[in-house]
Design an enzyme around this catalytic site. Structure first.
Site, mmCIF file in Angstrom:
data_model
loop_
_atom_site.group_PDB
_atom_site.id
_atom_site.type_symbol
_atom_site.label_atom_id
_atom_site.label_comp_id
_atom_site.label_asym_id
_atom_site.label_seq_id
_atom_site.Cartn_x
_atom_site.Cartn_y
_atom_site.Cartn_z
ATOM 1 N N GLU A 110 1.768 -15.753 -1.220
ATOM 2 C CA GLU A 110 1.621 -14.437 -1.858
ATOM 3 C C GLU A 110 2.935 -14.065 -2.551
ATOM 4 O O GLU A 110 4.005 -14.596 -2.210
ATOM 5 C CB GLU A 110 1.232 -13.428 -0.750
ATOM 6 C CG GLU A 110 1.217 -11.972 -1.123
ATOM 7 C CD GLU A 110 0.204 -11.589 -2.173
ATOM 8 O OE1 GLU A 110 0.136 -12.265 -3.217
ATOM 9 O OE2 GLU A 110 -0.495 -10.572 -1.990
ATOM 10 N N ASP A 111 2.866 -13.149 -3.516
ATOM 11 C CA ASP A 111 4.092 -12.713 -4.179
ATOM 12 C C ASP A 111 4.893 -11.752 -3.309
ATOM 13 O O ASP A 111 6.066 -11.969 -3.034
ATOM 14 C CB ASP A 111 3.792 -12.085 -5.564
ATOM 15 C CG ASP A 111 2.727 -10.992 -5.530
ATOM 16 O OD1 ASP A 111 2.224 -10.643 -4.442
ATOM 17 O OD2 ASP A 111 2.374 -10.482 -6.622
ATOM 18 N N ASP A 114 3.618 -5.608 0.938
ATOM 19 C CA ASP A 114 4.119 -4.235 0.906
ATOM 20 C C ASP A 114 3.517 -3.470 2.088
ATOM 21 O O ASP A 114 3.988 -3.608 3.214
ATOM 22 C CB ASP A 114 3.718 -3.657 -0.462
ATOM 23 C CG ASP A 114 4.284 -2.287 -0.743
ATOM 24 O OD1 ASP A 114 5.453 -2.034 -0.448
ATOM 25 O OD2 ASP A 114 3.540 -1.443 -1.289
ATOM 26 N N PHE A 163 10.443 -0.611 -6.857
ATOM 27 C CA PHE A 163 9.329 -1.354 -7.433
ATOM 28 C C PHE A 163 9.933 -2.483 -8.248
ATOM 29 O O PHE A 163 10.775 -2.262 -9.110
ATOM 30 C CB PHE A 163 8.465 -0.441 -8.295
ATOM 31 C CG PHE A 163 7.225 -1.114 -8.767
ATOM 32 C CD1 PHE A 163 6.134 -1.279 -7.917
ATOM 33 C CD2 PHE A 163 7.141 -1.610 -10.055
ATOM 34 C CE1 PHE A 163 4.989 -1.925 -8.339
ATOM 35 C CE2 PHE A 163 5.995 -2.263 -10.496
ATOM 36 C CZ PHE A 163 4.912 -2.422 -9.634
ATOM 37 N N ARG A 176 5.473 -10.411 -15.961
ATOM 38 C CA ARG A 176 5.233 -11.549 -15.061
ATOM 39 C C ARG A 176 6.027 -12.782 -15.476
ATOM 40 O O ARG A 176 6.317 -13.644 -14.667
ATOM 41 C CB ARG A 176 3.738 -11.933 -15.070
ATOM 42 C CG ARG A 176 2.812 -10.928 -14.416
ATOM 43 C CD ARG A 176 1.454 -11.563 -14.184
ATOM 44 N NE ARG A 176 0.391 -10.602 -13.955
ATOM 45 C CZ ARG A 176 0.076 -10.084 -12.763
ATOM 46 N NH1 ARG A 176 0.767 -10.413 -11.692
ATOM 47 N NH2 ARG A 176 -0.915 -9.227 -12.654
HETATM 48 P P1 IMP Z 1 -0.050 -4.398 -0.103
HETATM 49 O O1 IMP Z 1 -1.506 -4.611 0.089
HETATM 50 O O2 IMP Z 1 0.355 -2.946 -0.062
HETATM 51 O O3 IMP Z 1 0.813 -5.229 0.829
HETATM 52 O O4 IMP Z 1 0.299 -4.761 -1.586
HETATM 53 C C1 IMP Z 1 0.456 -6.007 -2.015
HETATM 54 C C2 IMP Z 1 0.255 -6.078 -3.525
HETATM 55 O O5 IMP Z 1 0.723 -4.907 -4.211
HETATM 56 C C3 IMP Z 1 1.097 -7.217 -4.026
HETATM 57 O O6 IMP Z 1 0.394 -8.431 -3.958
HETATM 58 C C4 IMP Z 1 1.414 -6.772 -5.423
HETATM 59 O O7 IMP Z 1 0.351 -7.150 -6.285
HETATM 60 C C5 IMP Z 1 1.470 -5.265 -5.334
HETATM 61 N N1 IMP Z 1 2.866 -4.790 -5.167
HETATM 62 C C6 IMP Z 1 3.425 -4.220 -4.096
HETATM 63 N N2 IMP Z 1 4.714 -3.920 -4.299
HETATM 64 C C7 IMP Z 1 4.996 -4.340 -5.558
HETATM 65 C C8 IMP Z 1 6.182 -4.323 -6.382
HETATM 66 O O8 IMP Z 1 7.285 -3.867 -6.000
HETATM 67 N N3 IMP Z 1 6.053 -4.846 -7.621
HETATM 68 C C9 IMP Z 1 4.885 -5.373 -8.107
HETATM 69 N N4 IMP Z 1 3.763 -5.415 -7.375
HETATM 70 C C10 IMP Z 1 3.811 -4.895 -6.115
HETATM 71 MG MG MG Z 2 -0.232 -9.975 -5.035
#
Ligand code: IMP
Ligand code: MG
Length: 188
Positions: A110-111, A114, A163, A176
């Site tokens: 995963e990238d 959060d 962010f 990206r």
């Molecule tokens: P989560 O479900 O809240 O853990 O969010 C994960 C997804 O939110 C990641 O896979 C990203 O696509 C997006 N995301 C969360 N934080 C960032 C950020 O700082 N920059 C860009 N995308 C983010």
């Molecule tokens: Mg993602």
């Protein structure tokens, strides 16, 4: 005469600057380390490495080139409702995996993690498909922002606030392509 401005793209984003937080060199070094660690962990075992589209694509491409444990590679995509710089709660599959995972080790790549909600959902679904084991690698672990308990087994970097964009991470599909990760700093 004023120039015609496109209604979408970078010009449509709120005024901002970018501050590099992870250089291309730092990312490359850490990715090689993770690749060695993952290769040692799964040596001689059946492994499927799965890229979570779209954000993980550069990290996945770089990481798998350091794997010496002959992984199968696959791709999936989730859709999470919400836009802009906030992720939201509801997650569904937009594209599922093609490779069967039962009896194999599965490594999700995963990238960024959060709140943890996307990975809580995904790990729950994949865990029910009978993998031999299930683990998570993420370029960035925003550990302090977690709303649900999700552990990143192979974290690239830990960042706490801000962010970030670049190296796969987007803001409204922009940035990206950057070879580094930068924080979005809004102009007041
Ligand atoms: P989560 O479900 O809240 O853990 O969010 C994960 C997804 O939110 C990641 O896979 C990203 O696509 C997006 N995301 C969360 N934080 C960032 C950020 O700082 N920059 C860009 N995308 C983010
Ligand atoms: Mg993602």
């Amino acid at each position: 005469m004023s120039p015609v401005r496109p209604a979408c793209g970078r010009e449509a984003l709120d005024p901002h600057d970018l501050k590099t937080v992870l250089s291309a060199e730092q990312i490359a070094r850490r990715t090689a380390e993770l690749g060695a660690e993952i290769s040692a962990r799964y040596a001689g075992e059946p492994l499927v490495a799965v890229c979570v589209l779209k954000g993980a694509f550069p990290f996945f491409a770089d990481l798998v080139r350091h794997l010496t444990c002959a992984p199968e590679l696959d791709f999936l995509q989730l859709a999470s409702y919400g836009t802009g710089t906030c992720s939201s709660g509801r997650v569904v599959f937009r594209k599922d995996m093609d490779v069967p995972v039962d009896g194999k080790h599965v490594l999700v790549v995963e990238d960024i993690v959060d709140s943890g909600r996307s990975m809580e959902y995904l790990m729950g679904v994949l865990g029910n498909r009978g993998p031999k084991s299930l683990a998570l690698a993420a370029l960035i672990d925003k550990r302090e922002r977690r709303e649900v308990p999700v552990t990143v087994d192979f974290p690239g970097f830990t960042l706490n606030e801000g962010f970030v964009v670049g190296y796969g991470l987007d803001w409204a599909e922009q940035y990206r392509e950057l070879p580094y990760v930068a924080e979005v700093v809004f102009r007041s």
